[in-house]
Scaffold this motif. Structure first.
Motif, short mmCIF file in Angstrom:
data_model
loop_
_atom_site.label_atom_id
_atom_site.label_comp_id
_atom_site.label_asym_id
_atom_site.label_seq_id
_atom_site.Cartn_x
_atom_site.Cartn_y
_atom_site.Cartn_z
N ASN A 42 0.81 -1.45 -0.18
CA ASN A 42 -0.39 -0.47 0.03
C ASN A 42 1.15 1.74 -0.13
OD1 ASN A 42 -2.83 -1.16 -0.29
ND2 ASN A 42 -2.15 -1.56 2.08
N SER A 82 -1.09 -1.02 -4.21
CA SER A 82 -2.14 -0.21 -3.84
C SER A 82 -2.46 1.59 -3.72
CB SER A 82 -3.47 -0.89 -3.27
OG SER A 82 -4.92 0.11 -2.66
N VAL A 98 -3.28 5.06 -2.07
CA VAL A 98 -4.53 4.97 -0.81
C VAL A 98 -3.94 6.49 0.01
CG1 VAL A 98 -5.54 4.40 1.50
CG2 VAL A 98 -4.33 2.52 -0.47
N HIS A 145 -7.52 8.35 3.95
CA HIS A 145 -8.02 6.26 4.04
C HIS A 145 -7.35 5.31 4.30
CE1 HIS A 145 -10.61 8.75 1.12
NE2 HIS A 145 -10.95 9.22 2.19
N ALA A 146 -5.51 5.45 4.87
CA ALA A 146 -5.28 3.96 4.83
C ALA A 146 -5.45 3.45 6.27
CB ALA A 146 -3.88 4.83 4.65
N THR A 189 -13.30 7.10 -3.41
CA THR A 189 -12.41 6.14 -3.50
C THR A 189 -11.81 4.99 -3.92
OG1 THR A 189 -13.88 6.12 -0.64
CG2 THR A 189 -12.41 4.33 -0.93
N THR A 190 -10.52 4.66 -4.19
CA THR A 190 -9.82 3.61 -5.24
C THR A 190 -9.82 4.16 -5.85
OG1 THR A 190 -11.55 2.18 -5.95
CG2 THR A 190 -11.03 1.85 -4.18
N ASN A 212 -6.39 3.66 -8.00
CA ASN A 212 -5.72 2.13 -8.43
C ASN A 212 -6.10 2.12 -9.72
OD1 ASN A 212 -4.53 1.39 -5.92
ND2 ASN A 212 -6.46 1.33 -5.57
#
Length: 255
Positions: free
Chosen positions: A4, A30, A32, A36-37, A83-84, A87
């Motif tokens: 991450n 990923s 982040v 949000h981690a 969110t995300t 990625n």
């Protein structure tokens, strides 16, 4: 095991994290935002510091693989704050850099399609802000407006308002993200102020805005009401063009 990569939330930070992926040849990874981690027993974490030189190398490298419009789509997708989304952007960049052909319109790839869909949503929100932002004149002769858009579109609104109101000092403040853009007749700068939603309360108006402005707002509201023709009112169509969540920006809706 997944790595991450924690970044500071800025676009340059995101591109720095992409550079990190290539620099250390990471496969299962990923990206982040720091906020949000979440710690995990099964993943490793690395904090990536924003490096403008490395970020620029990634951004310039993409110019050889995708169009300027394609790069804009990536930036708009980042502004969605979904969110995300980092990625999905990473996947898009990897595919673009690894492919001999332009991948921008390969909509059989669901993640390429997702970038296109998200950027269109951000575009729509940007244009709504262009249309629905209403300035009010403060006591110190500055035009002021607050917004709370679904996406972080304020950077996209900059050119529109700088060109349209080039002869006026103005400040547009995003209450949700707690920052604004201030134009001082020469250039625009990002500002952070202690502003709360109560600034839009009628009881607070006299403390911030000129009496002439408040009178104008009232006159405009009365004109709007008197010019409506009740027999032709089509609320369903009205809401379609001006969704209710934007009414709080419109001075004509307050009277």
């Amino acid at each position: 095991m997944k790595t991450n990569l924690i970044y500071d939330g800025s676009f340059e930070g995101l591109l720095s994290a992409v550079f990190y992926v290539y620099e250390y040849k990471l496969d299962t990874v990923s990206i982040v935002k720091r906020e949000h981690a979440q710690a995990s027993f099964f993943d490793t974490e690395e904090e990536v510091l924003t490096n403008l030189e490395k970020a620029n190398r990634v951004w310039k490298g993409l110019s050889k693989k995708i169009s300027a419009q394609g790069k804009k789509k990536l930036y708009k997708a980042y502004l969605s704050e979904i969110t995300t989304i980092e990625n999905t952007i990473l996947y898009y960049i990897r595919r673009a850099l690894n492919s001999e052909n332009n991948i921008e319109k390969d909509f059989t790839d669901q993640q390429i399609l997702e970038i296109s869909k998200v950027s269109k949503k951000v575009d729509r929100e940007k244009h709504r802000m262009d249309a629905f932002i209403r300035f009010r004149l403060t006591k110190d002769e500055m035009y002021f407006a607050t917004i709370e858009p679904d996406f972080n579109v304020l950077p996209l609104n900059l050119d529109h308002f700088r060109k349209r109101y080039a002869d006026q000092k103005w400040l547009i403040y995003d209450l949700k993200r707690k920052y604004g853009l201030y134009y001082n007749l020469a250039h625009v700068q990002t500002v952070t102020l202690n502003i709360t939603p109560t600034i839009n309360d009628e009881t607070s108006a006299l403390a911030y805005f000129s009496s002439e402005e408040l009178l104008f707002q009232e006159l405009w509201g009365n004109y709007f009401k008197s010019s409506n023709i009740a027999s032709r009112k089509n609320m369903k169509l009205h809401i379609k063009h001006i969704p209710k969540r934007y009414w709080k920006y419109l001075s004509e809706k307050k009277f």
